[in-house]
Design a protein around this motif. Structure first.
Motif, PDB file in Angstrom:
ATOM      1  N   ALA A  14       9.894  37.050  18.646  1.00  0.00           N
ATOM      2  CA  ALA A  14       9.104  35.887  19.055  1.00  0.00           C
ATOM      3  C   ALA A  14      10.006  34.800  19.631  1.00  0.00           C
ATOM      4  CB  ALA A  14       8.311  35.369  17.870  1.00  0.00           C
ATOM      5  N   ALA A  15      11.186  34.587  18.994  1.00  0.00           N
ATOM      6  CA  ALA A  15      12.131  33.598  19.527  1.00  0.00           C
ATOM      7  C   ALA A  15      12.648  34.026  20.894  1.00  0.00           C
ATOM      8  CB  ALA A  15      13.285  33.419  18.533  1.00  0.00           C
ATOM      9  N   ALA A  16      12.863  35.332  21.077  1.00  0.00           N
ATOM     10  CA  ALA A  16      13.316  35.825  22.402  1.00  0.00           C
ATOM     11  C   ALA A  16      12.252  35.582  23.466  1.00  0.00           C
ATOM     12  CB  ALA A  16      13.665  37.307  22.297  1.00  0.00           C
ATOM     13  N   ILE A  17      10.968  35.773  23.076  1.00  0.00           N
ATOM     14  CA  ILE A  17       9.882  35.506  24.040  1.00  0.00           C
ATOM     15  C   ILE A  17       9.888  34.034  24.441  1.00  0.00           C
ATOM     16  CG2 ILE A  17       7.376  35.396  24.244  1.00  0.00           C
ATOM     17  CD1 ILE A  17       7.248  37.926  22.550  1.00  0.00           C
ATOM     18  N   ASN A  18      10.084  33.153  23.447  1.00  0.00           N
ATOM     19  CA  ASN A  18      10.105  31.719  23.748  1.00  0.00           C
ATOM     20  C   ASN A  18      11.243  31.383  24.714  1.00  0.00           C
ATOM     21  OD1 ASN A  18       7.895  31.165  22.158  1.00  0.00           O
ATOM     22  ND2 ASN A  18       9.143  30.813  20.312  1.00  0.00           N
ATOM     23  N   ASP A  19      12.447  31.912  24.413  1.00  0.00           N
ATOM     24  CA  ASP A  19      13.591  31.603  25.282  1.00  0.00           C
ATOM     25  C   ASP A  19      13.419  32.194  26.670  1.00  0.00           C
ATOM     26  OD1 ASP A  19      14.609  30.287  23.154  1.00  0.00           O
ATOM     27  OD2 ASP A  19      16.499  31.397  23.027  1.00  0.00           O
ATOM     28  N   ALA A  20      12.912  33.467  26.685  1.00  0.00           N
ATOM     29  CA  ALA A  20      12.693  34.082  28.010  1.00  0.00           C
ATOM     30  C   ALA A  20      11.618  33.322  28.783  1.00  0.00           C
ATOM     31  CB  ALA A  20      12.306  35.547  27.844  1.00  0.00           C
ATOM     32  N   GLY A  28      12.470  46.298   1.596  1.00  0.00           N
ATOM     33  CA  GLY A  28      13.527  45.997   2.564  1.00  0.00           C
ATOM     34  C   GLY A  28      13.101  46.298   3.988  1.00  0.00           C
ATOM     35  N   SER A  29      12.433  47.454   4.178  1.00  0.00           N
ATOM     36  CA  SER A  29      11.969  47.772   5.543  1.00  0.00           C
ATOM     37  C   SER A  29      10.945  46.745   6.029  1.00  0.00           C
ATOM     38  CB  SER A  29      11.376  49.178   5.557  1.00  0.00           C
ATOM     39  OG  SER A  29      10.247  49.255   4.696  1.00  0.00           O
ATOM     40  N   THR A  30      10.081  46.305   5.116  1.00  0.00           N
ATOM     41  CA  THR A  30       9.099  45.275   5.503  1.00  0.00           C
ATOM     42  C   THR A  30       9.791  43.976   5.881  1.00  0.00           C
ATOM     43  OG1 THR A  30       7.512  46.273   3.992  1.00  0.00           O
ATOM     44  CG2 THR A  30       7.073  44.041   4.711  1.00  0.00           C
ATOM     45  N   LEU A  31      10.771  43.577   5.088  1.00  0.00           N
ATOM     46  CA  LEU A  31      11.505  42.361   5.417  1.00  0.00           C
ATOM     47  C   LEU A  31      12.263  42.501   6.741  1.00  0.00           C
ATOM     48  CD1 LEU A  31      12.943  41.454   1.890  1.00  0.00           C
ATOM     49  CD2 LEU A  31      11.068  40.345   3.096  1.00  0.00           C
ATOM     50  N   LEU A  32      12.809  43.699   7.005  1.00  0.00           N
ATOM     51  CA  LEU A  32      13.539  43.923   8.258  1.00  0.00           C
ATOM     52  C   LEU A  32      12.597  43.812   9.466  1.00  0.00           C
ATOM     53  CD1 LEU A  32      16.164  44.688   9.712  1.00  0.00           C
ATOM     54  CD2 LEU A  32      15.570  47.095   9.339  1.00  0.00           C
ATOM     55  N   LEU A  33      11.417  44.435   9.314  1.00  0.00           N
ATOM     56  CA  LEU A  33      10.443  44.350  10.407  1.00  0.00           C
ATOM     57  C   LEU A  33      10.010  42.901  10.647  1.00  0.00           C
ATOM     58  CD1 LEU A  33       8.221  47.489   9.708  1.00  0.00           C
ATOM     59  CD2 LEU A  33       9.741  47.132  11.664  1.00  0.00           C
ATOM     60  N   SER A  34       9.784  42.189   9.549  1.00  0.00           N
ATOM     61  CA  SER A  34       9.388  40.780   9.714  1.00  0.00           C
ATOM     62  C   SER A  34      10.496  39.981  10.384  1.00  0.00           C
ATOM     63  CB  SER A  34       9.066  40.181   8.333  1.00  0.00           C
ATOM     64  OG  SER A  34       7.999  40.869   7.732  1.00  0.00           O
ATOM     65  N   TRP A  35      11.712  40.283  10.013  1.00  0.00           N
ATOM     66  CA  TRP A  35      12.857  39.576  10.596  1.00  0.00           C
ATOM     67  C   TRP A  35      12.984  39.889  12.092  1.00  0.00           C
ATOM     68  CZ3 TRP A  35      18.541  41.110  10.679  1.00  0.00           C
ATOM     69  CH2 TRP A  35      19.363  40.008  10.922  1.00  0.00           C
ATOM     70  N   GLU A  36      12.815  41.154  12.430  1.00  0.00           N
ATOM     71  CA  GLU A  36      12.895  41.536  13.851  1.00  0.00           C
ATOM     72  C   GLU A  36      11.751  40.935  14.655  1.00  0.00           C
ATOM     73  OE1 GLU A  36      13.030  45.743  13.857  1.00  0.00           O
ATOM     74  OE2 GLU A  36      15.192  45.870  13.402  1.00  0.00           O
ATOM     75  N   LEU A  37      10.548  40.899  14.026  1.00  0.00           N
ATOM     76  CA  LEU A  37       9.417  40.283  14.728  1.00  0.00           C
ATOM     77  C   LEU A  37       9.669  38.794  14.971  1.00  0.00           C
ATOM     78  CD1 LEU A  37       6.350  41.953  12.974  1.00  0.00           C
ATOM     79  CD2 LEU A  37       7.045  42.219  15.356  1.00  0.00           C
ATOM     80  N   GLU A  38      10.231  38.133  13.983  1.00  0.00           N
ATOM     81  CA  GLU A  38      10.539  36.717  14.166  1.00  0.00           C
ATOM     82  C   GLU A  38      11.588  36.526  15.266  1.00  0.00           C
ATOM     83  OE1 GLU A  38      11.917  32.882  11.410  1.00  0.00           O
ATOM     84  OE2 GLU A  38      11.614  34.874  10.517  1.00  0.00           O
ATOM     85  N   GLY A  39      12.620  37.416  15.280  1.00  0.00           N
ATOM     86  CA  GLY A  39      13.623  37.332  16.354  1.00  0.00           C
ATOM     87  C   GLY A  39      13.037  37.633  17.721  1.00  0.00           C
ATOM     88  N   PRO A  99      16.092  33.413  13.393  1.00  0.00           N
ATOM     89  CA  PRO A  99      16.794  34.497  14.110  1.00  0.00           C
ATOM     90  C   PRO A  99      16.221  34.662  15.516  1.00  0.00           C
ATOM     91  CG  PRO A  99      15.131  35.432  12.699  1.00  0.00           C
ATOM     92  CD  PRO A  99      15.022  33.957  12.515  1.00  0.00           C
ATOM     93  N   LEU A 100      17.010  35.328  16.371  1.00  0.00           N
ATOM     94  CA  LEU A 100      16.595  35.625  17.744  1.00  0.00           C
ATOM     95  C   LEU A 100      17.182  36.979  18.105  1.00  0.00           C
ATOM     96  CD1 LEU A 100      16.435  33.296  20.800  1.00  0.00           C
ATOM     97  CD2 LEU A 100      17.588  35.484  21.018  1.00  0.00           C
TER      98      LEU A 100
END
Length: 640
Positions: free
Chosen positions: A46-52, A33-44, A104-105
């Protein structure tokens, strides 16, 4: 071996295994679960970097459209595009602030990132957006402000990228930790399974193999308090029990052999006693042989058999052995309730008395005065009813075992049944003799008595003729008297022959043939016999009664029928039918019926038929002879 008690839940092997597996499963789920959470946050992130990063491009695009709007002819069209672009940037800022879990973002929630995002957003709201919307500032000034705004955006993007890099490091570390945890947990599970299951099973297997090899002293250490602990404890108990059985096997076999031998002796003595009690003989002979056998088997010094007189409730001595005449004389007739034997008879129980401690309130015990130390009293029973008792006297102390007491009580029951059988047989013989005497009396009345009555009348007539000197009447009476005497003689002879009739080795058909031959020789009447079928043999009593019926019918034919031929037919199948027919004068059945009991011969035949459960039928008319039919149905027929 007692049943193992129920273990507490915390000690049960299933609880331990399930708890261990559940612990490893929870740890694995947390790591994954922690690994999935970290992956999810990393994906979000990356999306924030794209939008910014897209804010920089949109800012430069707005600056270009503002510059074109000042020199272009279509100001209205550009202005609307500027407003649309401004709205898109507002939407991006709103998304960066709130996040979007579906894409996610997510903007990392660290303080520098959030602070820089608020700075950019405030700068946009306060300076950049109004300037681009109004488009009144000089273009160099507007360009400078946009450049500063883009610089702030670059700073925000670098902060997000830095945070994502840190989380990527955490993700790799957690993945490596998950791999390590999987390896460690597998090793731990294998080791714990070895400790909890494999080692106890291996130890038990080794213990069982050692016992199979004959090492009965093997014991296993109890290292846990779970099911394997209980199993180990049970194994140790079983091993102790088997070792005890193994060590005492010879003694147990010897004891069992001795017990079986004792049982065989008891069965042999019981069989011998039963065989003896079934022999014919008087009650005294029965009791004497019984007492001698019991005294010999138990080495008793004396014994006595008493029977109960139900009319006055006394116990009478039938047989005694090894007792003084004085003792027998004193207890020859004992009231129920007197002395120790009378008390046992009153209570209907079997008891063994130690004369050294036995006391009676009123007098000294006679057996004790004769030197007997142990006196046993056992009831003689028939149909659970006490009909007497037998005693065994010992001059040395004797202790009866439970098996011996049971054997002696069984002897008493067999003796009671045998005595009752003798008594019933005697009563049956008395009843048979009484019935036969009754039939004999009826036969005498039907033949001799009537003949004597006739002779008495003729003698009176002759006496009157002599007194009157009527010699003609006297001469006429003398032949009648002579004929009456001859007929009475023949009747007596026939009755004697009938009374002596019995079945030897011949069968019923042979006996009927012999009877018909005698009848033909004595009377000159022609006889014939025919037999059909060969049914099951009849009891001797039934055959004898049927023979008596034939004899009585022949007697009636001789006296009354005036026949020239007699036929007897025996139809012996499942039912039995005996037919006796003569060609004599016959008679009127109504006339015979009106005589009732006076026709003794017919009544005798009917009584004999009833004694064996048969039916007697009579078919006759005046001038047509007489036919007698004796019918014994298959239901009433008994095999010999």
């Amino acid at each position: 071996m007692s049943m193992p008690e129920l273990l507490p839940a915390r000690r049960r092997l299933t609880v331990k295994i399930v708890g261990l597996l559940m612990t490893f499963m929870v740890l694995a789920l947390v790591a994954v679960g922690s690994t999935l959470l970290l992956s999810w946050e990393l994906e979000g992130g990356a999306a924030a970097i794209n939008d910014a990063g897209s804010l920089r491009m949109r800012s430069y695009r707005l600056l270009e459209m503002a510059a074109r709007a000042r020199s272009a002819d279509q100001v209205v069209g550009l202005q609307s595009r500027i407003q649309a672009e401004l709205g898109e940037i507002d939407h991006i800022f709103a998304t960066l602030h709130t996040g979007d879990p579906i894409r996610p973002l997510f903007v990392p929630g660290t303080a520098p990132v959030l602070k820089q995002l608020r700075l950019i957003h405030n700068n946009w709201q306060a300076e950049i957006r109004p300037a681009l919307s109004a488009n009144t500032l000089p273009l160099p000034v507007l360009r400078e402000r946009v450049e500063q705004f883009v610089a702030h955006i670059d700073t925000e993007v670098r902060l997000i990228e830095h945070e994502n890099s840190r989380r990527t490091t955490f993700l790799r570390a957690s993945q490596m930790g998950l791999i390590a945890m999987g390896v460690v947990s597998t090793v731990c599970v294998i080791y714990l399974m070895f400790l909890i299951i494999i080692r106890p099973v291996t130890r038990l297997q080794a213990g069982i193999q050692a016992m199979a090899d004959g090492e009965m002293s093997v014991r296993l250490p109890v290292e846990s308090q779970d099911e394997f602990g209980q199993l180990t404890n049970g194994f140790n108990q079983m091993a102790s029990r088997l070792q005890d059985l193994y060590n005492t096997l010879e003694k147990r076999v010897a004891d069992k052999t001795l017990s079986l031998a004792e049982k065989n002796r008891e069965l042999a003595s019981l069989y011998d006693m039963t065989a003896f009690l079934n022999r014919p003989g008087t009650v005294e002979d029965l009791c004497r042989g019984f007492l001698q056998r019991v005294m010999q088997q138990f080495r008793a010094d004396g014994g006595m058999v008493r029977v109960v007189d139900p009319s006055n409730g006394n116990l009478h001595v039938v047989i005694h052995e090894g007792l003084s005449n004085e003792l027998v004389g004193q207890e020859h007739c004992l009231n129920v309730g007197d002395c120790l034997c009378g008390e046992a008879a009153r209570d209907g129980v079997s008891v063994v008395h130690d004369m050294r401690r036995a006391r009676l309130p009123k007098r000294e015990i006679d057996c004790k005065k004769d030197g007997f130390v142990t006196v046993s009293i056992f009831q003689i029973l028939s149909l659970h009813q006490a009909i007497g008792q037998f005693n065994l006297h010992f001059k040395q102390p004797y202790a009866f075992s439970a098996q011996e007491v049971q054997l002696l009580e069984t002897f008493g029951q067999h003796l009671g049944v045998a005595i009752d059988n003798r008594r019933m047989a005697a009563r049956e013989r008395e009843m048979a003799v009484s019935q036969e005497r009754n039939l004999m009396a009826q036969g005498l009345h039907d033949s001799i008595a009537q003949g004597l009555t006739f002779l008495n009348l003729q003698a009176q007539l002759m006496e009157d003729g002599i007194k009157r000197q009527d010699w003609t009447e006297v001469s006429d009476t003398m032949p009648l008297i002579r004929a009456g005497i001859q007929e009475s003689y023949e009747d007596v002879r026939e009755l004697l022959l009938n009374f002596r009739a019995k079945l030897g080795q011949e069968s019923l058909p042979d006996a009927i043939r012999v009877t018909l031959d005698k009848f033909q020789r004595q009377t000159g009447v022609e006889t014939g016999f025919m037999q059909e079928g060969q049914g099951a043999p009849l009891p001797r009593e039934h055959q004898l009664q049927l023979l008596f019926i034939v004899q009585e019918a022949l007697s009636n034919i001789r006296k009354h029928a005036k026949a020239s031929q007699v036929w007897v037919q025996l139809n012996d199948t499942q039912d039995l039918e005996l037919i006796i027919h003569d060609d004599g004068c016959g008679f009127d059945p109504e006339t015979v019926k009106a005589k009732g009991e006076s026709h003794v011969g017919l009544n005798i035949m009917r009584e004999r038929a009833l004694r064996i459960g048969a039916l007697l039928e009579l078919d006759t008319r005046p001038g047509d002879g007489v036919t007698w039919r004796v019918w014994l149905s298959r239901e009433q027929r008994m095999a010999a």
